[in-house]
Design a protein around this motif. Structure first.
Motif, PDB file in Angstrom:
ATOM      1  N   ASP A   1      -3.359  14.677  13.920  1.00  0.00           N
ATOM      2  CA  ASP A   1      -4.677  15.262  13.596  1.00  0.00           C
ATOM      3  C   ASP A   1      -5.130  15.134  12.491  1.00  0.00           C
ATOM      4  N   SER A   2      -4.127  15.085  11.150  1.00  0.00           N
ATOM      5  CA  SER A   2      -4.567  15.305   9.903  1.00  0.00           C
ATOM      6  C   SER A   2      -4.277  14.176   8.852  1.00  0.00           C
ATOM      7  N   VAL A   3      -3.321  13.089   9.539  1.00  0.00           N
ATOM      8  CA  VAL A   3      -3.115  12.013   8.621  1.00  0.00           C
ATOM      9  C   VAL A   3      -3.473  10.642   9.564  1.00  0.00           C
ATOM     10  N   ASN A   4      -3.834   9.804   8.884  1.00  0.00           N
ATOM     11  CA  ASN A   4      -3.905   8.197   9.394  1.00  0.00           C
ATOM     12  C   ASN A   4      -2.508   7.775   9.181  1.00  0.00           C
ATOM     13  N   PHE A   5      -2.024   7.103  10.207  1.00  0.00           N
ATOM     14  CA  PHE A   5      -0.859   6.010  10.078  1.00  0.00           C
ATOM     15  C   PHE A   5      -1.310   4.810  10.211  1.00  0.00           C
ATOM     16  N   VAL A   6      -1.225   3.843   9.167  1.00  0.00           N
ATOM     17  CA  VAL A   6      -1.629   2.490   9.205  1.00  0.00           C
ATOM     18  C   VAL A   6      -0.304   1.962   9.132  1.00  0.00           C
ATOM     19  N   MET A   7      -0.256   0.803   9.827  1.00  0.00           N
ATOM     20  CA  MET A   7       0.953  -0.191   9.977  1.00  0.00           C
ATOM     21  C   MET A   7       0.263  -1.684   9.791  1.00  0.00           C
ATOM     22  N   LEU A   8       1.005  -2.379   8.617  1.00  0.00           N
ATOM     23  CA  LEU A   8       0.573  -3.591   8.158  1.00  0.00           C
ATOM     24  C   LEU A   8       1.595  -4.437   8.105  1.00  0.00           C
ATOM     25  N   ASN A   9       1.712  -5.397   8.967  1.00  0.00           N
ATOM     26  CA  ASN A   9       2.855  -6.484   9.088  1.00  0.00           C
ATOM     27  C   ASN A   9       2.760  -7.483   8.032  1.00  0.00           C
ATOM     28  N   VAL A  10       3.634  -7.628   7.156  1.00  0.00           N
ATOM     29  CA  VAL A  10       3.590  -8.696   6.067  1.00  0.00           C
ATOM     30  C   VAL A  10       3.858  -9.980   6.456  1.00  0.00           C
ATOM     31  N   ASP A  11       4.203 -10.149   7.438  1.00  0.00           N
ATOM     32  CA  ASP A  11       4.069 -11.714   8.293  1.00  0.00           C
ATOM     33  C   ASP A  11       2.817 -12.094   8.662  1.00  0.00           C
ATOM     34  N   ASN A  12       1.845 -11.227   8.706  1.00  0.00           N
ATOM     35  CA  ASN A  12       0.587 -11.590   9.073  1.00  0.00           C
ATOM     36  C   ASN A  12      -0.121 -11.899   7.832  1.00  0.00           C
ATOM     37  N   SER A  13      -0.619 -13.148   7.668  1.00  0.00           N
ATOM     38  CA  SER A  13      -1.531 -13.423   6.378  1.00  0.00           C
ATOM     39  C   SER A  13      -2.763 -12.801   6.377  1.00  0.00           C
ATOM     40  N   LYS A  14      -3.385 -12.154   7.432  1.00  0.00           N
ATOM     41  CA  LYS A  14      -4.532 -11.114   7.447  1.00  0.00           C
ATOM     42  C   LYS A  14      -4.292 -10.174   6.243  1.00  0.00           C
ATOM     43  N   TRP A  15      -3.090  -9.637   6.159  1.00  0.00           N
ATOM     44  CA  TRP A  15      -2.833  -8.410   5.338  1.00  0.00           C
ATOM     45  C   TRP A  15      -2.696  -9.056   3.846  1.00  0.00           C
ATOM     46  N   LEU A  16      -2.820 -10.196   3.474  1.00  0.00           N
ATOM     47  CA  LEU A  16      -2.352 -10.644   2.357  1.00  0.00           C
ATOM     48  C   LEU A  16      -3.006  -9.922   1.003  1.00  0.00           C
ATOM     49  N   PRO A  17      -4.472  -9.827   1.127  1.00  0.00           N
ATOM     50  CA  PRO A  17      -5.106  -8.951   0.006  1.00  0.00           C
ATOM     51  C   PRO A  17      -4.638  -7.642  -0.199  1.00  0.00           C
ATOM     52  N   GLU A  18      -4.203  -7.093   0.822  1.00  0.00           N
ATOM     53  CA  GLU A  18      -3.318  -5.717   0.699  1.00  0.00           C
ATOM     54  C   GLU A  18      -2.418  -5.817   0.050  1.00  0.00           C
ATOM     55  N   ILE A  19      -1.454  -6.895   0.492  1.00  0.00           N
ATOM     56  CA  ILE A  19       0.124  -7.204   0.000  1.00  0.00           C
ATOM     57  C   ILE A  19      -0.212  -7.451  -1.409  1.00  0.00           C
ATOM     58  N   LEU A  20      -1.144  -8.107  -1.820  1.00  0.00           N
ATOM     59  CA  LEU A  20      -1.213  -8.212  -3.335  1.00  0.00           C
ATOM     60  C   LEU A  20      -1.616  -7.226  -4.174  1.00  0.00           C
ATOM     61  N   ASN A  21      -2.847  -6.424  -3.631  1.00  0.00           N
ATOM     62  CA  ASN A  21      -3.304  -5.491  -4.163  1.00  0.00           C
ATOM     63  C   ASN A  21      -2.293  -4.249  -4.505  1.00  0.00           C
ATOM     64  N   TYR A  22      -1.403  -3.788  -3.355  1.00  0.00           N
ATOM     65  CA  TYR A  22      -0.558  -3.044  -3.635  1.00  0.00           C
ATOM     66  C   TYR A  22       1.070  -3.487  -4.179  1.00  0.00           C
ATOM     67  N   ARG A  23       0.986  -4.665  -4.585  1.00  0.00           N
ATOM     68  CA  ARG A  23       2.060  -5.284  -5.184  1.00  0.00           C
ATOM     69  C   ARG A  23       3.548  -5.041  -4.231  1.00  0.00           C
ATOM     70  N   VAL A  24       3.333  -5.544  -3.255  1.00  0.00           N
ATOM     71  CA  VAL A  24       4.332  -5.319  -2.214  1.00  0.00           C
ATOM     72  C   VAL A  24       5.317  -6.391  -2.400  1.00  0.00           C
ATOM     73  N   ASP A  25       6.634  -6.153  -2.830  1.00  0.00           N
ATOM     74  CA  ASP A  25       7.726  -6.944  -3.073  1.00  0.00           C
ATOM     75  C   ASP A  25       8.912  -6.661  -2.329  1.00  0.00           C
ATOM     76  N   GLY A  26       8.838  -5.532  -1.360  1.00  0.00           N
ATOM     77  CA  GLY A  26       9.889  -5.036  -0.750  1.00  0.00           C
ATOM     78  C   GLY A  26       9.547  -4.092   0.247  1.00  0.00           C
ATOM     79  N   ILE A  27      10.200  -4.025   1.435  1.00  0.00           N
ATOM     80  CA  ILE A  27       9.623  -3.260   2.621  1.00  0.00           C
ATOM     81  C   ILE A  27      10.905  -2.353   3.147  1.00  0.00           C
ATOM     82  N   PRO A  28      10.520  -1.152   3.750  1.00  0.00           N
ATOM     83  CA  PRO A  28       9.206  -0.775   3.834  1.00  0.00           C
ATOM     84  C   PRO A  28       8.726  -0.388   2.545  1.00  0.00           C
TER      85      PRO A  28
END
Length: 199
Positions: free
Chosen positions: A101-128
């Motif tokens: 009720d108080s927090v959004n939980f968003v999951m972005l799969n790094v294998d989906n190129s749709k999320w590449l802008p977010e991957i680059l924006n948040y400098r994702v280089d390890g997961i989770p």
């Protein structure tokens, strides 16, 4: 009948050797069965973790909604092959129920190129890789790697209360990930696109 006649019931000289061979064969069969059982169990655990991640991703808040609904957000970059992501799936699922009720939980799969802008924006280089966003959708903190449940819970409590997050420098166990260099779009028919509907 003499004591050494074949009908006397005494064991033949070949019996101890045959018995040893039989025992060795039975031991090897039992060992192989145990190894196969363990391999099957571990294989099922991995499949269960992947299925759990897929189910959670399906139920997660879409990114567009999270950025505009006025609630703070916990964004997780993950992959089905990430064993650390799988290991954390149960705790995250329970926290999602607790804070739904108080927090959004968003999951972005790094294998989906749709999320590449977010991957680059948040400098994702390890997961989770976790990004904490305030109610206006601004990133206020990031953590990478396995996070113990009490640490995540303390950070979520602070996020909801709009306070500084107590644990944001934690770097737990990580699955290495390297984002593609270019952000060029791939065709939905391209096998690397992993489908356009994957979260």
């Amino acid at each position: 009948m003499t004591a050494n006649s074949p009908d006397s019931g005494s064991p033949s000289p070949q019996t101890p050797k045959a018995s040893l061979s039989s025992r060795l064969r039975n031991f090897i069969i039992a060992l192989v069965a145990i190894i196969l059982g363990v391999a099957l169990f571990l294989g099922l655990q991995t499949q269960t973790g992947s299925a759990s991640l897929d189910a959670q991703a399906e139920e997660s808040t879409p990114l567009e909604v999270a950025m505009s609904n006025g609630k703070p957000t916990l964004m997780e970059f993950y992959a089905n092959w990430c064993t650390t992501c799988q290991a954390m799936a149960q705790d995250l699922g329970e926290l999602k129920q607790q804070y739904t009720d108080s927090v959004n939980f968003v999951m972005l799969n790094v294998d989906n190129s749709k999320w590449l802008p977010e991957i680059l924006n948040y400098r994702v280089d390890g997961i989770p890789h976790f990004v904490f966003l305030d109610a206006q959708g601004e990133a206020i903190a990031q953590t990478i790697g396995e996070q113990p449940r009490p640490v995540l819970e303390a950070n979520l409590e602070a996020l909801v209360a709009d306070l500084p997050l107590p644990y944001t420098q934690g770097d737990g166990q990580v699955s290495t990930f390297k984002a593609p260099v270019s952000s060029s779009k791939t065709s939905p028919d391209d096998p690397r696109s992993h489908g356009s509907q994957v979260n």
